[in-house]
Design a protein around this motif. Structure first.
Motif, short mmCIF file in Angstrom:
data_model
loop_
_atom_site.label_atom_id
_atom_site.label_comp_id
_atom_site.label_asym_id
_atom_site.label_seq_id
_atom_site.Cartn_x
_atom_site.Cartn_y
_atom_site.Cartn_z
N ALA A 54 0.84 -1.20 0.00
CA ALA A 54 0.00 0.00 0.00
C ALA A 54 0.87 1.25 0.00
O ALA A 54 1.95 1.26 0.59
N PRO A 55 0.39 2.33 -0.62
CA PRO A 55 1.19 3.57 -0.66
C PRO A 55 1.24 4.30 0.67
O PRO A 55 2.12 5.11 0.90
N GLY A 56 0.31 4.05 1.57
CA GLY A 56 0.28 4.76 2.84
C GLY A 56 -0.58 4.02 3.84
O GLY A 56 -1.10 2.94 3.57
N PRO A 57 -0.74 4.61 5.03
CA PRO A 57 -1.54 3.95 6.06
C PRO A 57 -3.01 3.91 5.67
O PRO A 57 -3.47 4.72 4.85
N PRO A 58 -3.79 2.99 6.22
CA PRO A 58 -5.21 2.92 5.88
C PRO A 58 -5.96 4.15 6.39
O PRO A 58 -5.56 4.81 7.35
N GLU A 59 -7.06 4.44 5.75
CA GLU A 59 -7.85 5.62 6.08
C GLU A 59 -8.72 5.36 7.30
O GLU A 59 -9.32 4.28 7.44
N ILE A 60 -8.79 6.33 8.19
CA ILE A 60 -9.67 6.27 9.35
C ILE A 60 -10.82 7.22 9.10
O ILE A 60 -10.64 8.39 8.80
N ARG A 61 -12.05 6.69 9.23
CA ARG A 61 -13.22 7.52 8.98
C ARG A 61 -14.09 7.57 10.23
O ARG A 61 -14.33 6.53 10.85
N ARG A 62 -14.55 8.75 10.57
CA ARG A 62 -15.42 8.93 11.74
C ARG A 62 -16.88 8.98 11.28
O ARG A 62 -17.23 9.70 10.34
N TRP A 63 -17.71 8.18 12.00
CA TRP A 63 -19.13 8.13 11.71
C TRP A 63 -19.92 8.59 12.93
O TRP A 63 -19.49 8.42 14.07
N ARG A 64 -21.09 9.15 12.67
CA ARG A 64 -22.02 9.51 13.74
C ARG A 64 -22.99 8.35 13.94
O ARG A 64 -23.53 7.79 12.98
N ILE A 65 -23.19 7.97 15.18
CA ILE A 65 -24.13 6.88 15.50
C ILE A 65 -25.07 7.37 16.59
O ILE A 65 -24.68 8.14 17.48
N SER A 66 -26.30 6.91 16.54
CA SER A 66 -27.29 7.28 17.55
C SER A 66 -27.26 6.28 18.70
O SER A 66 -26.68 5.20 18.60
N GLY A 67 -27.90 6.65 19.77
CA GLY A 67 -27.87 5.81 20.97
C GLY A 67 -28.56 4.48 20.81
O GLY A 67 -28.26 3.54 21.56
#
Length: 379
Positions: A281-294
């Motif tokens: 891989a050319p770089g580190p994996p992507e970290i994605r932030r998601w919104r979740i409800s209770g």
């Protein structure tokens, strides 16, 4: 051992009753038959049956009792109708062989139980028990091995709370056998340390990649043929400072599903490569932030679920089944019920046959109350 457990009444073993009743039945039947048709030699069946369900002492006792019964019953007939010495030797030899067979059976059962205990210990070491509310998460997990006797395989999961939030790891090591178990144990050990100490999720990912590479190098140095082993995984992070957020990082694994009253949605992230392939891989994996409800539960599964096929070859439609179930009953989204629903659906779709190790892991943030978190309470 299980046969003896089934033959119990009020905690006492009654395994001796079937062969004893057979002994009485043969003696009575022999008494009521004519002299030309003797059944008393059938008594050799009694110690043979006892050997399969009784202990060694019980089998030996029934063998002696069978021999005594034979002598008494045979002596009660006139001389011309007696079975004779040949059948006496048959009953005596049958009793001796049955007792020896019972001793071998009991020894093998004890050995099997010991191996089962060893396997259970390995499983608890690799997949440690998780307390309720661990890390501020309600969780439920189902782990099924394709080999019913192995009880442990290459799938793994864990929750690690720490000063930087709670992290969750679910993954699947390529291949089967002890080599896959070793790799899973190595990754889990690294995760438990890195997820606690490292503030940056990308650093945790790097530590996992390094550990996989080191493990492969170790197996190659040992001359083993599994030096190309890899693992797919999904890494989640629940930050303490944002109760409605989750960070997702994928290593060639199926993305988690958020299941709630509003339906089912996929929490995708960058298409990272499996652990062990970072060099491609050319770089580190992507970290994605998601919104979740209770009310949303995050569902993570291994390919034992997604690759299950029915008789026509169709894959298990996990997302569609979940959407239908939640629409009918929103309570299905609770972690315990969700894990049980996916387990039952997978087994039903595959006709009760598993082609690969299967893991279903469901997690949801707890309501804002006290919850155990690595020895400290959480407001």
């Amino acid at each position: 051992m299980r046969r003896q457990e089934l033959l119990r009444v009020r905690g006492r073993s009654v395994a001796w009753m079937p062969p004893l009743l057979l002994l009485v039945a043969i003696a009575v039947a022999d008494y009521h038959t004519i002299g030309e048709f003797r059944m008393i030699s059938w008594i050799v069946l009694v110690p043979a049956i006892a050997a399969s369900i009784c202990g060694v002492r019980g089998t030996a006792l029934l063998a002696v009792l069978s021999l005594v019964t034979y002598v008494v019953a045979d002596s009660a007939w006139p001389h011309e109708y007696r079975a004779g010495r040949a059948d006496f030797v048959l009953v005596a030899l049958g009793g001796i062989l049955a007792t020896l067979a019972c001793a071998i059976r009991v020894r093998d059962e004890r050995r099997a139980l010991h191996m089962g205990d060893v396997t259970d210990t390995i499983r608890r070491t690799v997949l440690r028990p998780l307390p309720d509310g661990w890390g501020g998460l309600d969780h439920a997990g189902v782990y099924l091995t394709a080999d019913a006797h192995a009880r442990v395989g290459g799938d793994f999961y864990d929750i690690q709370p720490g000063p930087h939030g709670t992290r969750v790891l679910v993954g699947d090591v390529q291949g089967k056998g002890l080599g896959a178990v070793e790799a899973a144990a190595a990754l889990l050990g690294t995760f438990r340390e890195a997820a606690y100490h490292e503030a940056d999720l990308a650093t945790v990912a790097e530590r996992l990649e390094t550990r996989m590479t080191r493990h492969r190098g170790h197996t190659v140095a040992l001359g083993r043929s599994d030096g190309d082993r890899f693992a797919t995984a999904v890494l989640l992070a629940f930050p303490d400072d944002d109760q409605e957020a989750v960070d997702v990082l994928l290593f060639g694994h199926e993305p988690p599903l958020a299941v709630g009253r509003g339906g089912v949605r996929t929490l995708s992230a960058g298409a990272g490569l499996p652990l062990g392939f970072r060099g491609l891989a050319p770089g580190p994996p992507e970290i994605r932030r998601w919104r979740i409800s209770g009310d949303e539960t995050l569902l993570l599964v291994t390919d034992g679920v997604t690759e299950t096929r029915d008789g026509t070859g169709a894959f298990y439609p996990l997302a569609d089944e979940l959407a239908r179930a939640v629409a009918e009953d929103p309570g299905t989204a609770e972690p315990a019920r969700l894990a049980a629903f996916v387990r039952d659906g997978t087994l039903r779709h595959g006709g009760g046959h598993l082609v690969d190790d299967t893991t279903v892991f469901a997690v949801r943030r707890r309501a804002r109350c006290e919850a155990p978190e690595g020895g400290r309470s959480r407001p």
